[in-house]
Design an enzyme around this catalytic site. Structure first.
Site, PDB file in Angstrom:
ATOM      1  CD  GLU A 156      -2.795  -1.355   2.386  1.00  0.00           C
ATOM      2  OE1 GLU A 156      -2.774  -0.477   3.254  1.00  0.00           O
ATOM      3  OE2 GLU A 156      -3.549  -2.354   2.445  1.00  0.00           O
ATOM      4  CG  ASN A 216      -0.791  -6.968  -1.383  1.00  0.00           C
ATOM      5  OD1 ASN A 216      -1.424  -7.531  -2.284  1.00  0.00           O
ATOM      6  ND2 ASN A 216      -1.259  -6.850  -0.152  1.00  0.00           N
ATOM      7  CG  HIS A 253      -9.953  -5.346   0.618  1.00  0.00           C
ATOM      8  ND1 HIS A 253     -10.311  -6.485   1.323  1.00  0.00           N
ATOM      9  CD2 HIS A 253      -8.635  -5.151   0.843  1.00  0.00           C
ATOM     10  CE1 HIS A 253      -9.243  -6.940   1.973  1.00  0.00           C
ATOM     11  NE2 HIS A 253      -8.222  -6.161   1.696  1.00  0.00           N
ATOM     12  CD  GLU A 271      -4.872  -7.708   1.681  1.00  0.00           C
ATOM     13  OE1 GLU A 271      -5.729  -6.969   2.199  1.00  0.00           O
ATOM     14  OE2 GLU A 271      -3.649  -7.491   1.746  1.00  0.00           O
ATOM     15  CG  ASP A 325     -13.006  -8.466   1.647  1.00  0.00           C
ATOM     16  OD1 ASP A 325     -12.871  -7.488   0.884  1.00  0.00           O
ATOM     17  OD2 ASP A 325     -12.517  -8.502   2.796  1.00  0.00           O
TER      18      ASP A 325
HETATM   19  O1  9MR Z   1      -7.387  -8.215   8.569  1.00  0.00           O
HETATM   20  C1  9MR Z   1      -6.520  -7.296   9.191  1.00  0.00           C
HETATM   21  C2  9MR Z   1      -7.166  -6.786  10.467  1.00  0.00           C
HETATM   22  O2  9MR Z   1      -7.316  -7.839  11.394  1.00  0.00           O
HETATM   23  C3  9MR Z   1      -6.343  -5.687  11.041  1.00  0.00           C
HETATM   24  O3  9MR Z   1      -7.026  -5.126  12.125  1.00  0.00           O
HETATM   25  C4  9MR Z   1      -6.086  -4.635   9.986  1.00  0.00           C
HETATM   26  C5  9MR Z   1      -5.242  -3.520  10.549  1.00  0.00           C
HETATM   27  O4  9MR Z   1      -4.763  -2.680   9.572  1.00  0.00           O
HETATM   28  O5  9MR Z   1      -5.432  -5.222   8.867  1.00  0.00           O
HETATM   29  C6  9MR Z   1      -6.230  -6.144   8.253  1.00  0.00           C
HETATM   30  O6  9MR Z   1      -5.686  -6.609   7.057  1.00  0.00           O
HETATM   31  C7  9MR Z   1      -5.384  -5.616   6.076  1.00  0.00           C
HETATM   32  C8  9MR Z   1      -4.202  -6.114   5.290  1.00  0.00           C
HETATM   33  O7  9MR Z   1      -3.139  -6.360   6.156  1.00  0.00           O
HETATM   34  C9  9MR Z   1      -3.795  -5.103   4.222  1.00  0.00           C
HETATM   35  N1  9MR Z   1      -4.891  -4.743   3.387  1.00  0.00           N
HETATM   36  C10 9MR Z   1      -6.119  -4.349   4.056  1.00  0.00           C
HETATM   37  C11 9MR Z   1      -6.525  -5.410   5.073  1.00  0.00           C
HETATM   38  C12 9MR Z   1      -7.841  -5.037   5.742  1.00  0.00           C
HETATM   39  O8  9MR Z   1      -7.699  -3.901   6.514  1.00  0.00           O
END
Ligand code: 9MR
Length: 458
Positions: free
Chosen positions: A158, A199, A235, A263, A265
């Protein structure tokens, strides 16, 4: 003695020879066949994100074991988890996810090494010089720890803003444009066998942000910066799968990198209803089809697997129901849609299982899980008999000119058509009656007979 087994419960046409039994199965496009097998039959993987806590939910754990061939740790390999204090590394939770994955015969995608979130303040407060060296040390140590256990890493996560310029994170502000290339170079040095990914989210279709990523990857390729893949997080929102997703995957692949949906969804306003679920099913189909249409799109991971293991409701109040299984771990229309999309017109799958007539302490079952023009993927399940095994070597001979290009969960050496696969550091020990799995991607012509492996315990 010879026996056969397969996850694919279809009619079996068997040809028996003295040493091996070959089974050719046409996988049905049915929800009864796990997504991991349907995807593998297309030369892809299906995976899901799992947190260490998710392993406490036995039903969810076995659902993932059944459906997913790849696991991404949801949080356990992020910087705040792995290096909470400078130079003090903590791998217990990440190791827990790896152990759970290995026990289920799943590979692990590492996530993530350099990100502006979930990074401790000690790091973001460092001076530029110190931050650069902390970054390299972090990458080197974490990847070194998971060497041979993680087949691909999201090295940088990101780092782009919505308009396609660099995100003004502390990384960017302190280290400037070069930090991403520096991270990839450190990652290649740390584990030359791992696939290295950039990513990001909102980069799924063609647009300003994905243009920024595309141009960076193109420049990296021209400059020799080591990058192997781009992760599209995906997402998404119901009814809004970008129409240019396939085109975007293709243009990245054309740069000479793999692409993975990392990722996935597809959220909706809750509560769900049958028309939203039907739209969601169509949306999942679009994503699977976009990936299957591009040879270098290697796999799809969903961020969680069932709606009760999703980050969406906590972050987008009033939204959710974003995953292929519902709160009760029951398949939704989206699951059936993915199953159909992965399953349609899949190539045949070949399985051989042989038991060494000599008591060698272990047996090996070889299975071609995917076949495409010029190549294939195979898995070998190594099983201990009535006594535990503390190390193993599986050998076989390829007779159709096949070769092994890259492998996981074993140390593979070849000499001509002879292949020898020795256990990796983490999977030499197999309890009595248990098994472990290793796999590889190889090259082959149109004939790809499954060999009869021999297993020998150390
Ligand atoms: O699924 C993850 C969640 O449990 C955490 O609280 C969150 C914190 O930033 O990160 C989530 O996963 C993220 C991933 O690492 C990067 N892309 C976005 C995902 C959803 O926020």
């Amino acid at each position: 003695m010879i026996s056969t087994s397969s996850r694919i419960g279809a009619a079996v046409a068997a040809a028996v020879s003295v040493v091996a039994l070959t089974v050719v199965l046409a996988p049905p496009a049915s929800a009864a066949t796990p997504l991991r097998d349907l995807a593998a039959a297309k030369g892809r993987y299906f995976g899901n994100a799992m947190t260490a806590g998710d392993f406490n939910d036995a039903g969810y754990r076995s659902l993932s074991a059944r459906e997913a061939g790849v696991v991404t740790p949801g949080n356990e390999m992020k910087w705040d988890a792995t290096e909470p204090n400078r130079g003090t590394f903590a791998f217990a939770r990440g190791d827990q996810v790896v152990a759970g994955a290995v026990a289920a015969g799943q590979k692990v995608r590492g996530h993530t090494l350099v990100w502006h979130n979930q990074t401790p303040t000690w790091a973001s407060n460092l001076s530029a010089t110190e931050l650069r060296s902390a970054m390299v040390n972090h990458i080197t140590t974490v990847m070194g720890h998971y060497k041979g256990k993680v087949f691909a890493w999201d090295v940088v996560n990101e780092a782009f803003a919505e308009n396609g310029t660099r995100r003004q994170s502390f990384w960017q502000q302190k280290l400037g444009d070069g930090f991403i290339a520096d991270a990839f170079r450190a990652a290649r040095a740390a584990d030359p066998t791992a696939k290295l990914y950039y990513n990001d989210y909102n980069t799924d279709g063609v647009g300003a942000k994905s243009d920024g990523v595309y141009n960076m990857v193109k420049a990296f390729k021209q400059q020799g910066v080591p990058i192997d893949g781009v992760g599209l997080q995906a997402h998404l929102v119901v009814g809004q799968v970008p129409s240019t997703m396939q085109q975007n995957i293709q243009r990245l692949a054309d740069l000479g990198v793999d692409v993975a949906v990392t990722e996935l969804d597809i959220r909706m306003k809750t509560p769900s209803d049958s028309s939203k679920l039907a739209q969601q099913a169509q949306d999942y189909t679009k994503v699977v089809n976009a990936c299957l249409a591009v040879t270098r799109c290697v796999g799809i991971t969903t961020w969680g697997l069932s709606d009760n293991h999703s980050w969406i409701p906590g972050v987008f109040p009033g939204e959710g129901a974003a995953l292929p299984f519902d709160n009760n771990l029951q398949p939704k229309p989206a699951y059936n849609a993915m199953s159909a999309a992965f399953g349609t017109g899949g190539p045949t799958t070949t399985t051989t299982t042989t038991t060494d007539p000599q008591p060698t302490g272990c047996t090996a079952a070889y299975r071609v899980t995917g076949q495409w023009q010029g190549g294939f993927q195979a898995e070998v399940e190594v099983s201990a008999g009535s006594t535990p095994v503390t190390g193993w070597t599986v050998t076989w001979s390829f007779v159709n000119g096949q070769s092994v290009s890259s492998s996981w969960n074993a140390v593979v050496t070849t000499s001509g058509g002879a292949v020898s696969a020795r256990n990796a550091d983490h999977n030499g020990s197999i309890a009595a009656g248990s098994s472990t799995t290793f796999g590889f991607v190889g090259t082959s012509g149109s004939t790809n007979s499954a060999p009869s492996p021999t297993c020998r315990a150390a």
